[in-house]
Design a protein around this motif. Structure first.
Motif, PDB file in Angstrom:
ATOM      1  N   ARG B 186       0.831  -1.195   0.000  1.00  0.00           N
ATOM      2  CA  ARG B 186       0.000   0.000   0.000  1.00  0.00           C
ATOM      3  C   ARG B 186       0.871   1.252   0.000  1.00  0.00           C
ATOM      4  N   VAL B 189       2.606   1.767  -3.576  1.00  0.00           N
ATOM      5  CA  VAL B 189       1.767   2.271  -4.670  1.00  0.00           C
ATOM      6  C   VAL B 189       1.290   3.699  -4.383  1.00  0.00           C
ATOM      7  N   HIS B 209      -1.157  -7.970 -12.201  1.00  0.00           N
ATOM      8  CA  HIS B 209      -2.290  -8.852 -12.434  1.00  0.00           C
ATOM      9  C   HIS B 209      -3.358  -8.613 -11.367  1.00  0.00           C
ATOM     10  N   ILE B 211      -6.081  -6.574 -10.095  1.00  0.00           N
ATOM     11  CA  ILE B 211      -6.982  -5.501 -10.515  1.00  0.00           C
ATOM     12  C   ILE B 211      -7.480  -4.683  -9.325  1.00  0.00           C
ATOM     13  N   SER B 212      -7.587  -5.328  -8.164  1.00  0.00           N
ATOM     14  CA  SER B 212      -8.074  -4.540  -7.022  1.00  0.00           C
ATOM     15  C   SER B 212      -7.051  -3.473  -6.630  1.00  0.00           C
ATOM     16  N   LEU B 213      -5.790  -3.742  -6.919  1.00  0.00           N
ATOM     17  CA  LEU B 213      -4.769  -2.735  -6.664  1.00  0.00           C
ATOM     18  C   LEU B 213      -4.935  -1.568  -7.640  1.00  0.00           C
ATOM     19  N   TYR B 215      -7.637  -0.591  -8.980  1.00  0.00           N
ATOM     20  CA  TYR B 215      -8.814   0.172  -8.588  1.00  0.00           C
ATOM     21  C   TYR B 215      -8.427   1.293  -7.628  1.00  0.00           C
ATOM     22  N   GLN B 216      -7.426   1.033  -6.788  1.00  0.00           N
ATOM     23  CA  GLN B 216      -7.023   2.018  -5.798  1.00  0.00           C
ATOM     24  C   GLN B 216      -6.255   3.189  -6.413  1.00  0.00           C
ATOM     25  N   ALA B 218      -5.317   3.600 -10.262  1.00  0.00           N
ATOM     26  CA  ALA B 218      -5.236   3.903 -11.692  1.00  0.00           C
ATOM     27  C   ALA B 218      -6.389   4.788 -12.157  1.00  0.00           C
ATOM     28  N   GLU B 236     -13.370   3.091 -13.406  1.00  0.00           N
ATOM     29  CA  GLU B 236     -14.764   2.847 -13.038  1.00  0.00           C
ATOM     30  C   GLU B 236     -15.491   2.053 -14.124  1.00  0.00           C
ATOM     31  N   LEU B 239     -14.301  -1.651 -14.198  1.00  0.00           N
ATOM     32  CA  LEU B 239     -14.700  -2.455 -13.050  1.00  0.00           C
ATOM     33  C   LEU B 239     -16.205  -2.578 -12.893  1.00  0.00           C
ATOM     34  N   ARG B 240     -16.912  -1.500 -13.203  1.00  0.00           N
ATOM     35  CA  ARG B 240     -18.360  -1.524 -12.958  1.00  0.00           C
ATOM     36  C   ARG B 240     -19.140  -2.019 -14.174  1.00  0.00           C
TER      37      ARG B 240
ATOM     38  N   PRO C 254      -6.060  -4.064  -0.793  1.00  0.00           N
ATOM     39  CA  PRO C 254      -6.785  -3.353  -1.840  1.00  0.00           C
ATOM     40  C   PRO C 254      -8.118  -4.043  -2.079  1.00  0.00           C
ATOM     41  N   LEU C 256     -12.118  -4.127  -3.902  1.00  0.00           N
ATOM     42  CA  LEU C 256     -12.826  -3.698  -5.100  1.00  0.00           C
ATOM     43  C   LEU C 256     -14.049  -2.865  -4.764  1.00  0.00           C
ATOM     44  N   LYS C 259     -12.375   2.381  -1.913  1.00  0.00           N
ATOM     45  CA  LYS C 259     -10.990   2.855  -2.062  1.00  0.00           C
ATOM     46  C   LYS C 259     -10.369   3.048  -0.690  1.00  0.00           C
ATOM     47  N   TRP C 260      -9.039   3.039  -0.714  1.00  0.00           N
ATOM     48  CA  TRP C 260      -8.333   3.235   0.537  1.00  0.00           C
ATOM     49  C   TRP C 260      -8.689   4.575   1.144  1.00  0.00           C
TER      50      TRP C 260
END
Lengths: 288, 322, 334
Positions: B186, B189, B209, B211-213, B215-216, B218, B236, B239-240, C254, C256, C259-260
């Motif tokens: 964390r 990044v 690889h 993707i949840s990272l 999301y935080q 990018a 967004e 992911l959505r 992280p 989905l 957000k942090w």
């Protein structure tokens, strides 16, 4: 082991082996001398120590490599002298490889106090002056043979192999496939022989080649300073005789150049083969 | 005018059995200040894409394509000519960079050596170096330490300072957090985002690889599959409302805290990606795609749908859009 | 079924082993049949060492590991073989788990050689085929191939199939997903969950990934520098985490769905020696951090019947527990 190796990697190995000029050159030279050692004695009607011609003659049609101070045929001595070179190389080098890998595997795999003891032993042998030891042994043994020479070389040349194998075993032992074999209840000797050793096969081949070359060189040195076998003929003994009877100041170059050159070529060729193999086994060194 | 423009880039790997088409026609652009995530499974060509922009060396082989960065056309096929751009205009933090630091040299020496290759004296930049280290919350002492004395996260931060020191326009970070713990990850990044916010770099490609990272951090995400670009959109959007079936699978397979096996079973992507030695005709995801139809035997173009710059390479998504 | 009793591992470092490093510090827990326990911690937390000690790959320094009541360090020869028949492991790196010069299915041959020498080739082939089917692999697709020709997910499943060939009751899964792609991870994870459901398999799921742990486990053990800091039923630990370390971990994942937040994550590197106080003391951001933390190591106390924590301020919140004394040993019903 070989059977399980399968088709593809083997082909790849041969493919790269054929493309590597160092390997081809090295092997060609070694092979040439092997053939000469086998068929050579049949090409000459003489015996190595027999006085067959006029003394100190330069190379001629009759005596291809000339004759010695005493009228012995240098070519005959040369081809007869090749055989013990290979004998001592294979036997001495093989023995050194065997002792070295056995100690290296055991020390590296067992670790702990076994490792400490074997490591200390290795270091002790490593620092013993080989020459001094041989002087003492020579004093005890009246008659020395090529076999004893080979055993002696084998018993003193293994320490660096043991250290290298130990280091490699240590790193391989940490790999997970060794753990997997352990939780498959496989015994340590089995793990060493079927999991660790096959991965070092290429390395062990190279170790043997280096030990082979080293043993030839060692034997030649011992022969040259007069601590060689008391019977028979070898390239090293030829050089010793040449030196002893003043071939150098008398300008009898044909007496000492062939054996000297042959040893240099042979050992050089073995080292080149080794470099070639290294390039083939190690994909990073492959020339694309 | 985008900061980076890549047009139809093809980079293959040479092997004995033929060329592996690891990157087979990539066209995309990156705006000023954009952090683009590059996502996909291993072997999809995302690392090849990142690496080929910086250091294209054998067995990688340049086939075709143009790369424009800030109006310069980058000669990516020429390693020598790229020396002028590397570090100063475009910089890469490779996957195992933190293990690549020379263990026998102090961190300070590593810095001065690299700067020397660019003709910069280490002593001139010391104040700036201090400022940069502060930025990534490293103590000044690290300069006098050897890499082995540093933890993984600290080494990664040293590499980050090193590769951004000359303020490159574009920074490419290739899986830089996959070996780190969650807490360190964390922090690392967050620092990447900091580099962009403080204008140390003008844009960034984050290859991962995870993707949840993305999301935080990018702004946009580009998804790759089997050497092809399949979808690009804002974070967004991707992911959505993923448009490509592969992206949908990818996102649906991610476990999240709050999801348990007993309550909701997640599904992976069925099947395997194709071999890139002889990739199949048409859409490369066809074999694994539940919606595949005849048209998928033709290769779908990677085209924009809608005004937002969203792109997708899927016949079905294109039809739905039309 | 499996019980760890104050297990401690000390590594000797440096010349003549003068430096001692406590990798695992009196860890106790029990695993019951059909239970999936996640052992969660960062690198260097000692989680892998615990797994290796259970598999007898690393000796225990102090304490005991009991399997069905018997001390596993006493197993030799046949007893050890029988232990491995029931307790198996899968490791982190699928590519390094295979000897690269041999075909991947050699791992099955070794199992046959060591455990089933009496079976004929045909019988064995059938068992392998069944095991492969149970892990969702097509025998024709994976047999006779080299490791580098298979994907990481296939390799990990082969390893699970290998364990399935034995009469396995307990599996140590050490970071088995960390080298896999996200989309492949879920398949392997589902497979473990299936095996637990169908074969009543107990799993020690060692991981640093909290969302994977949450997906599959019944119970979580959070470990920091070799010391258990929090333990309990998975919902309890994840929904109402007590230890500041657990909270920090959860905040750093992280996600989905959100957000942090701006909340600062305690980033201080875990260096420095633990002198005797709480192992997390130097990184702790807890508001109620107190003087006691510096000097007294907290022990695990129950906050309710399925949740325990090793933290002075948090432990005191527990209802009806006299602070810091009573010790918790595993919360599961063995």
């Amino acid at each position: 082991m070989k059977g399980e190796k399968g088709k593809k990697p083997k082909n790849e190995f041969l493919y790269f082996a054929w493309r590597n000029w160092k390997l081809r050159l090295g092997l060609a030279i070694v092979l040439f001398f092997v053939v000469l050692a086998i068929v050579g004695p049949r090409l000459t009607p003489h015996q190595p120590w027999a006085y067959v011609g006029p003394p100190a003659r330069p190379p001629s049609k009759e005596f291809w490599f000339g004759t010695t101070m005493f009228g012995q045929d240098v070519f005959t001595q040369f081809v007869y002298g090749l055989y013990p070179v290979f004998l001592v190389g294979a036997l001495g080098g093989g023995l050194a490889t065997l002792i070295g890998t056995a100690i290296g595997f055991t020390a590296g795999y067992r670790g702990g106090w076994v490792d400490e003891i074997l490591n200390t032993f290795t270091n002790v042998v490593l620092v013993i002056p080989t020459l001094a030891l041989l002087l003492i042994i020579a004093a005890y043994l009246g008659v020395r043979s090529f076999f004893i020479q080979a055993v002696f070389i084998g018993c003193t040349a293994w320490p660096w192999t043991a250290r290298a194998v130990r280091a490699q075993t240590l790193s391989l032992k940490a790999r997970e496939f060794v753990d997997l074999a352990r939780i498959s209840a496989a015994r340590p000797t089995k793990i060493i022989l079927t999991e660790i050793a096959p991965n070092m096969l290429s390395y062990l081949v190279m170790v043997f080649i280096l030990q082979f070359g080293g043993a030839i060189l060692n034997a030649a040195t011992l022969d040259f300073i007069g601590l060689g076998p008391t019977r028979g003929i070898s390239l090293g003994l030829m050089m010793q005789m040449a030196l002893l009877w003043g071939a150098l100041p008398l300008g009898l170059w044909w007496w000492f150049v062939p054996p000297g050159l042959a040893i240099a070529l042979l050992v050089g060729a073995l080292y080149i083969t080794n470099v070639g193999l290294d390039e083939i086994f190690n994909p990073k060194l492959r020339e694309m | 005018m985008p900061l980076l423009e890549v047009q139809d880039l093809r980079v293959y790997y040479q092997t004995i059995r033929g060329d592996v088409k690891a990157l087979d026609g990539a066209s995309f652009s990156l705006a000023e200040g954009e952090i683009m995530g590059l996502a996909g499974e291993s072997g999809c060509g995302k690392s090849t894409l990142g690496r080929s922009l910086v250091l294209l060396k054998p067995p990688m082989k340049y086939v075709e394509g143009r790369v424009t960065l800030e109006d310069f056309s980058l000669p990516i096929w020429d390693r020598e000519k790229m020396n002028a751009f590397r570090f100063s205009k475009i910089s890469l933090i490779p996957q195992y960079a933190m293990n690549a630091l020379n263990p026998t040299r102090k961190v300070k020496k590593i810095f001065t050596d690299i700067l020397a290759t660019k003709g910069i004296k280490g002593s001139q930049v010391l104040p700036e170096l201090r400022r940069r280290l502060e930025m990534v919350e490293l103590p000044l002492d690290v300069l006098n330490m050897y890499p082995i004395e540093l933890s993984g996260g600290m080494k990664q931060r040293v590499v980050m300072v090193l590769s951004t020191f000359l303020n490159p326009s574009l920074l490419i970070a290739d899986e830089i957090t996959s070996a780190l713990d969650v807490s360190t990850q964390r922090a690392v990044v967050k620092m990447l985002v900091d580099f962009r916010d403080r204008r140390v770099v003008r844009a960034m490609i984050v290859i991962t690889h995870d993707i949840s990272l993305l999301y935080q951090i990018a702004d946009s995400i580009l998804v790759m599959y089997a050497g092809k670009l399949v979808e690009k959109g804002t974070t967004e959007e991707i992911l959505r409302a993923p448009k490509h079936p592969y992206t949908r699978f990818l996102i649906a397979s991610l476990p999240d805290i709050g999801v348990r096996y007993g309550e909701r079973k997640l599904e992976g992507v069925p099947g395997c990606p194709p071999l890139l030695l002889q990739p199949p005709r048409g859409c490369r995801f066809r074999e694994r795609c539940p919606h595949a139809f005849e048209k998928c035997l033709e290769e779908p173009p990677f085209v924009a749908i809608g005004p937002s710059g969203r792109q997708v390479a899927c016949w079905q998504a294109l039809e739905e859009h039309a | 079924m499996l019980e760890l009793e104050r297990v401690t591992k000390i590594y000797r470092l440096g010349v003549l082993g003068r430096k001692a490093l406590k990798a695992v510090d009196s860890v106790s827990f029990t695993v019951a049949r059909g239970q999936v326990i996640s052992l969660i911690g960062e690198s260097g937390s000692g989680k892998t060492t615990i797994g290796r000690m259970i598999l007898r790959l690393t000796p225990v320094t102090f304490g005991r590991i009991l399997f069905q009541g018997a001390d596993i360090s006493k197993f030799h020869g046949l007893a050890l073989k029988n232990y491995y028949r029931r307790v198996q492991g899968v490791f982190q790196d699928p590519f390094s788990s295979y000897n690269p010069i041999f075909k991947a299915d050699r791992i099955f041959n070794i199992v046959q050689r060591e455990f089933f020498p009496h079976l004929t080739k045909g019988e064995w082939r059938e068992r392998v085929a069944n095991a492969l089917c149970s892990v969702g692999l097509e025998p024709g697709e994976v047999l006779g191939k080299y490791p580098h020709q298979l994907s990481g997910g296939q390799l990990q499943r082969l390893l699970i199939a290998r364990a399935m060939l034995l009469e396995i009751q307990f599996l140590v899964a050490d970071e088995i997903l960390s080298m896999l792609d996200a989309s492949t991870r879920i398949d392997v994870l589902n497979l473990l969950a299936e095996l637990k459901r169908i074969r009543d398999l107990a799993v020690l799921f060692i991981t640093h990934d909290l969302s994977l742990a949450y997906y599959i486990s019944d119970e979580a053990i959070i470990i920091y520098r070799g010391y258990i800091v929090e333990q309990g039923a998975i919902e309890k630990v994840f929904v109402s985490p007590l230890h500041p370390y657990t909270r920090m971990l959860l905040a750093a994942v992280p996600r989905l769905d959100r957000k942090w937040g701006p909340a600062e994550v305690g980033l201080k590197a875990q260096e420095g020696k633990i002198v005797g106080g709480c192992p997390y003391h130097d990184r702790c951001l807890h508001a109620e951090k107190e003087e006691t933390c510096k000097h007294l190591k907290p022990s695990l106390v129950f906050v309710d019947d399925r949740h325990s924590v090793a933290c002075h301020p948090m432990g005191r919140l527990a209802k009806g527990v006299s602070h810091g004394t009573s010790e918790a040993r595993g919360t599961s019903v063995a």
